[in-house]
Design an enzyme around this catalytic site. Structure first.
Site, mmCIF file in Angstrom:
data_model
loop_
_atom_site.group_PDB
_atom_site.id
_atom_site.type_symbol
_atom_site.label_atom_id
_atom_site.label_comp_id
_atom_site.label_asym_id
_atom_site.label_seq_id
_atom_site.Cartn_x
_atom_site.Cartn_y
_atom_site.Cartn_z
ATOM 1 N N SER A 304 0.974 -1.492 0.458
ATOM 2 C CA SER A 304 -0.021 0.190 0.241
ATOM 3 C C SER A 304 1.238 1.389 -0.600
ATOM 4 O O SER A 304 1.865 0.656 -0.642
ATOM 5 C CB SER A 304 -0.643 -0.114 0.661
ATOM 6 O OG SER A 304 -1.853 0.699 1.530
ATOM 7 N N ASP A 367 -8.274 -4.601 -6.878
ATOM 8 C CA ASP A 367 -7.959 -3.278 -6.065
ATOM 9 C C ASP A 367 -7.739 -1.500 -6.575
ATOM 10 O O ASP A 367 -7.488 -1.573 -8.113
ATOM 11 C CB ASP A 367 -6.641 -3.422 -5.770
ATOM 12 C CG ASP A 367 -6.531 -3.371 -4.638
ATOM 13 O OD1 ASP A 367 -7.205 -1.887 -3.907
ATOM 14 O OD2 ASP A 367 -4.819 -3.329 -3.764
ATOM 15 N N HIS A 423 -7.377 -5.110 -1.307
ATOM 16 C CA HIS A 423 -6.511 -4.298 -0.937
ATOM 17 C C HIS A 423 -5.533 -5.010 0.323
ATOM 18 O O HIS A 423 -4.431 -4.754 0.861
ATOM 19 C CB HIS A 423 -6.982 -3.427 -0.063
ATOM 20 C CG HIS A 423 -5.490 -2.552 -0.376
ATOM 21 N ND1 HIS A 423 -4.613 -2.232 -1.116
ATOM 22 C CD2 HIS A 423 -4.711 -2.053 0.887
ATOM 23 C CE1 HIS A 423 -3.748 -1.016 -1.068
ATOM 24 N NE2 HIS A 423 -3.734 -0.007 0.326
#
Length: 513
Positions: A304, A367, A423
């Site tokens: 991320s 995602d 995610h």
């Protein structure tokens, strides 16, 4: 290397023996029976661990796909690992040839390494204190020397050399965690990750084939509000102290601020995350770069937002020339990111390629984070539009190669598309374990426990009977005092000291000889 050690492959219809202290799964057979699907193609897309006879009837309608039995796939992987070990192929695994021919079909050694470095990034989550009711919220729950052992990673072959901190006095309020207590370990800092180096054991050197400096950055588990905090504005990296004379090389301003800002009033972040990282890499390369009879690599990983920091810091290390030893040997710099956003513009991408930094991005195709920022102006835009908009502060470009996975191919995961679960890093590592190439069935290669997916999510199908968000401290960290009251225990003071030679190293970085 597994963050939460487990050797059980979860079965959908277990017999549960419940005691006062534990739940154990006792399978009545070794067969996984999944719900029937509406189309034969869907059946062959994802098949779990089972034997050849039990799936033969399912395979008959689609024999033209020449899909082998699950055990044949695992046997093929084992044989490939036996004939092509990591120590002999680590340069290719690190991207020497941009992973040509290694992702389709999936090379088992590459898969194993992607999972291993992904677990290093996952360790940042497992060790981080997210609890706002804790006095230590925003810090690492474990001391540096006991980081891996405290996480149950006893055979990592790495030692944490330094913790990395960043100041929270920047405009990313949804990323930082802060305690509700008035007296806390630090008011303005958050733990961001660590620098580790492989140890001197013969087993580690034999397995890796070299010494490895690993850098892991913390990202976000499921909360994606930080994306809205991004200014979505590119600015030249040269304005943040980078050794880059080309003003056309730009990166997202929020990532740059997080990486370069500091707070001189805070012991933990009086040096920026950038300064902490560069000085440690410089120290380790000087120590091990020209080691007799051995090679060295630098591997940066993150999930991320941590993936964005991984790309940015790897570029910085190479731009500063820290991957060159005193004898002139070039140390390869590789980045493995998971669900990472775009970081810079097309000139940033080109500069990373010029510096030889290799990047492999692992993403779930559902995602949204890897599609941000630059939702409209990005590497997929028509060439004419990119040429026209290239100088704009909103035209982004991904770096490196992409390995796209699809959670709807896994028979363990819910097929619905949820922003946060799509995610999830543990889910992505699960997908890696079952991926063998485009169009091939989903077969878990290592038997990595699917229960890990629900550690911080609700992504596993309900019939596996794994509770969502099951990872938590016993009694949420509360302990019973000798007087009978429940209290939060004191922890060993977090390390707020910096290397005694950090000023000297910073001087050398700013004024190289």
């Amino acid at each position: 290397m597994a963050t939460i050690p487990s050797h059980n492959l979860l079965l959908p219809n277990p017999t549960i023996n419940q005691s006062a202290h534990s739940l154990s799964f006792k399978p009545q057979s070794t067969l996984l029976n999944f719900p029937a699907r509406s189309s034969p193609a869907a059946v062959t897309r994802a098949v779990s661990r089972t034997d050849g006879a039990s799936i033969s009837s399912r395979l008959e309608p689609v024999e033209k796909y020449e899909i082998t039995a699950a055990e044949d796939v695992r046997r093929r992987d084992r044989e490939a690992k036996e004939t092509k070990s990591l120590r002999d192929t680590w340069r290719k695994i690190q991207g020497e040839d941009d992973w040509a021919g290694l992702m389709d079909p999936m090379d088992p050694v590459l898969r194993s390494e992607l999972i291993r470095y992904g677990e290093m990034a996952q360790a940042c989550y497992d060790a981080f204190d997210f609890d706002p009711f804790s006095r230590y919220c925003g810090s690492c729950r474990f001391t540096r020397k006991k980081l891996f052992d405290s996480l149950g990673i006893f055979d990592s072959g790495y030692e944490a050399a330094r913790y990395l901190y960043a100041t929270s006095n920047i405009n990313l309020p949804n990323f930082f965690s802060k305690s509700r207590w008035s007296k806390v370990w630090s008011k303005n800092a958050n733990w961001m990750g660590y620098v580790a180096v492989s140890d001197d054991s013969e087993a580690t050197r034999h397995r890796l084939g070299r010494r490895d400096i690993a850098i892991a950055w913390r990202g976000t588990v499921t909360q994606l509000e930080w994306i809205a905090d991004l200014k979505d504005f590119l600015k030249p990296v040269s304005g943040n102290g980078f050794r880059c004379r080309d003003p056309a090389v730009k990166a997202e301003s929020g990532f740059l601020d997080l990486y370069t800002d500091k707070d001189t009033s805070c012991n933990f972040s009086k040096f920026s995350a950038r300064e902490q990282l560069l000085t440690e890499v410089k120290r380790l390369v000087e120590r091990y770069g020209d080691e007799e009879g051995g090679d060295l690599s630098i591997t940066v990983t993150g999930h991320s937002l941590g993936g964005a920091l991984a790309v940015l810091s790897a570029y910085d290390v190479a731009e500063m020339g820290l991957n060159r030893t005193k004898n002139g040997k070039v140390v390869p710099v590789t980045v493995f990111t998971y669900s990472a956003p775009r970081v810079g513009n097309i000139r940033f991408k080109e500069r990373m390629e010029e510096l030889g930094v290799k990047v492999l991005r692992v993403v779930n195709k559902h995602d949204v984070v890897p599609k941000s920022p630059g939702l409209f102006l990005n590497e997929h835009a028509p060439h004419a539009l990119k040429q026209l908009a290239g100088g704009l502060p909103w035209c982004y470009c991904h770096v490196g190669e992409k390995l796209a996975l699809d959670h709807q191919n896994s028979p363990f995961l819910k097929p619905s598309v949820d922003i946060s679960t799509a995610h999830n890093l543990e889910a992505l590592l699960h997908l890696l374990d079952g991926y063998h190439g485009k169009g091939q069935r989903f077969v878990l290669s290592s038997g990595r426990d699917p229960a890990l997916v629900n550690k911080a999510s609700d992504f596993l199908k309900d019939h596996f009977m794994v509770p969502p968000y099951w990872r938590q401290d016993a009694n949420k960290g509360m302990v019973r005092h000798t007087d009978g009251r429940w209290i939060q225990p004191d922890r060993i003071r977090a390390e707020d000291h910096h290397a005694p030679d950090i000023h000297h190293l910073l001087t050398q970085l700013h004024h190289p000889s």
